[in-house]
Scaffold this active site. Structure first.
Site, PDB file in Angstrom:
ATOM      1  N   GLU A 173       6.490  -6.993  -5.743  1.00 51.98           N
ATOM      2  CA  GLU A 173       6.211  -8.507  -5.544  1.00 51.98           C
ATOM      3  C   GLU A 173       6.968  -9.080  -4.478  1.00 51.98           C
ATOM      4  OE1 GLU A 173       4.562  -9.771  -9.840  1.00 51.98           O
ATOM      5  OE2 GLU A 173       6.881 -10.233  -9.589  1.00 51.98           O
ATOM      6  N   GLU A 282      -0.655  -5.052 -11.253  1.00 58.70           N
ATOM      7  CA  GLU A 282      -0.067  -5.664 -12.631  1.00 58.70           C
ATOM      8  C   GLU A 282      -0.938  -6.468 -13.409  1.00 58.70           C
ATOM      9  OE1 GLU A 282       3.895  -7.079 -12.920  1.00 58.70           O
ATOM     10  OE2 GLU A 282       4.593  -5.653 -11.520  1.00 58.70           O
TER      11      GLU A 282
END
Length: 545
Positions: A173, A282
């Site tokens: 991320e 995710e």
């Protein structure tokens, strides 16, 4: 990634839609959809007493997941998740030995491995990208060399244990960069030079560990999967820096990361813009609003409301079917797959996001707990949920012709569709235009004057049974009537009004259509005032049983 910490700072948006064992597709056959699970907590859960069951029989969690259709694992890797006294940081304490052990178990079950280099000693996400302790005082030049040598050594070690990953994610991320402050971007920092060099150093290390004929695909991964402006800002800059990668990875949680329409638009846009595959690395959704450890969860009533699906195993399955459809619909087979984040994180005592030492390392005063226990694919006692069955389902076949309106480019008579209007001149209200939510084109109803029009398709030779009709729509509102319908199927006409949304694509559906005469007419009807408009795309009719 510690979503329970960053969730409070995210914009909650209502769930509607808006943009040998090596090779490029190693563990899955070319073209197969990846159903993956991030099981980085599994070893710790088991150490703390967690057990898993299917049909009342105790089994290995990976056996249960793989037998139900999951074909990949994702494993995060931390550099040194221990304090100076050797006390673990928890949250899986995902050092290289733990990662290799989990990879070996997955490989033994026939699953592929994705390795997530977090380039940190503990959690890394948009709010936390802390350099490993041993790297803190390096010069920038030394840091680049260390990153290269570290990733090379990890891949070499995994190869030696016959668990070379098929896919490597460089950073986790990374919308705000990596290895702060050297690789930080955002917050007024738009110079991607050092971020690009650090990512390239890691990627070069991976490649330098490979022998002739070996290949590892590289993922670069951001959060907020529905935020197209974030992805174009970040990837425009990374591409300009010459970073070599294969797949764009996205985190997408429908209660945090925008609407599913925004996700769909973003996936389609970035796959085309950068000529890359895309993958949801995710996601998760709640199966209950109960709290397994009694210490609080990040998914509760607000998240269920925003997410748009009931917090039940059936709701989980419905969400995953819809998400899979979005990913599979990315043009040119660019949608590679989906990973469920921590499906086996049971609420066993001590299997928390961190230990006291981990919390101290991150200066984190949060309660040590499992905030994820109602978003797993097992109940609190480790019993496999019925939602697992979705991973072995076959995607239904769309029975409509040209449901994506891509066949003709710009036209007023799209292939496969019939058109009608209350006057001949009002037929000009019906046209295909750019852009669509998937592909390049969409169907539009619009005129500068009042009009009534319909675009429809009749299918014959159907097997009798139960069908569903779905579509994505934008709608200006203001019409006297605007709806999707199904009729002439042997029952009463079914209609669903088209919701008003001018920028966020929304999915509409009619379920439980009981075809008894082998045919059906489906369509879209507008009784509109001047300048009212509809956009329609990705229309599907499929048999459910």
């Amino acid at each position: 990634m510690k979503k329970w910490l960053k969730a409070s700072g995210m914009l909650a948006v209502a769930v509607t839609l808006m943009f040998p064992s090596f090779g490029s597709r190693t563990a899955e056959a070319a073209g197969d959809f990846i159903w993956g699970a991030d099981v980085s907590m599994l070893h710790e859960v088991e150490q703390k007493g967690g057990k898993f069951y299917e049909g009342g029989v105790q089994k290995d969690a990976l056996q249960i997941l793989s037998a139900n259709g999951m074909n990949y694992v994702r494993l995060r890797l931390w550099v040194d998740p221990y304090d100076s006294q050797g006390n673990p940081y928890g949250g899986g304490t995902n050092d290289l030995a733990t990662t290799i052990a989990l990879a070996q178990r997955a490989k033994a079950k026939g699953m592929g491995v994705m390795l997530d280099f977090q380039l940190s000693d503990f959690w890394a996400d948009p709010g936390t990208q802390t350099k490993p302790k041993a790297w803190q005082n390096l010069t920038y030049t030394q840091l680049k060399t260390t990153v290269h040598d570290y990733t090379q050594s990890v891949i070499t070690a995994m190869k030696a244990q016959n668990v070379m990953p098929a896919i490597v994610q460089m950073g986790n991320e990374t919308s705000a960069g990596v290895l702060w402050d050297d690789g930080k971007v955002g917050g007024g920092i738009d110079d991607f030079t050092q971020l690009g060099e650090l990512l390239s150093a890691g990627i070069d290390g991976v490649n330098d560990a490979l022998s002739t004929g070996e290949d590892i695909e590289i993922i670069l991964h951001l959060d907020h999967g529905g935020d197209n402006s974030l992805y174009t800002w970040w990837f425009d800059s990374i591409v300009a820096e010459g970073v070599d990668f294969d797949i764009i990875g996205l985190s997408y949680y429908p209660f945090w990361h925008g609407t599913m329409g925004e996700l769909s638009y973003n996936l389609n846009d970035i796959s085309k813009r950068y000529d890359k595959d895309v993958m949801i690395v995710e996601t998760a959704y709640g199966f209950t609003l109960d709290d397994g450890d009694g210490l609080g969860n990040v998914f509760y009533t607000t998240e269920e409301s925003v997410g748009g699906y009931p917090a039940t195993p059936a709701g989980q399955a419905a969400y995953m079917r819809d998400l899979r459809e979005i990913v599979e619909d990315v043009p040119n087979d660019r949608g590679r797959g989906i990973f469920w984040w921590e499906p086996a994180w049971l609420p066993v005592t001590g299997a928390n996001w961190g230990t006291a030492e981990g919390a101290a390392y991150n200066s984190d005063t949060g309660l040590l707990s499992n905030p994820w226990d109602n978003q797993t694919l097992f109940d609190f006692n480790g019993n496999a949920l019925s939602s697992l069955s979705v991973f072995s389902e076959t995607s239904p076949t769309n029975l409509l012709t040209n449901g994506s309106f891509e066949a003709n480019g710009y036209t007023s008579t799209p292939t496969g569709w019939s058109v009608w209007a209350n006057t001949t001149s009002n037929l000009s209200a019906i046209k295909t235009e750019q852009p669509g939510v998937t592909g390049d084109y969409k169907l539009t109803h619009w005129l500068a004057t009042a009009y009534t029009a319909s675009t429809y398709q009749t299918k014959t030779g159907l097997a009798n049974g139960t069908y569903s009709l779905t579509a994505w729509v934008l709608n200006s509102g203001g019409q006297n009537a605007a709806y999707m319908y199904a009729k002439n199927y042997g029952g009463t006409e079914l209609q669903t009004s088209l919701p008003v949304s001018t920028s966020s694509w929304m999915k509409v559906r009619i379920d439980n259509i009981q075809v008894t005469n082998g045919q059906i007419q489906i369509g879209f009807y507008s009784n509109a005032n001047a300048n009212n408009w509809l956009n329609i795309d990705n229309v599907k009719l499929y048999k459910t049983n």
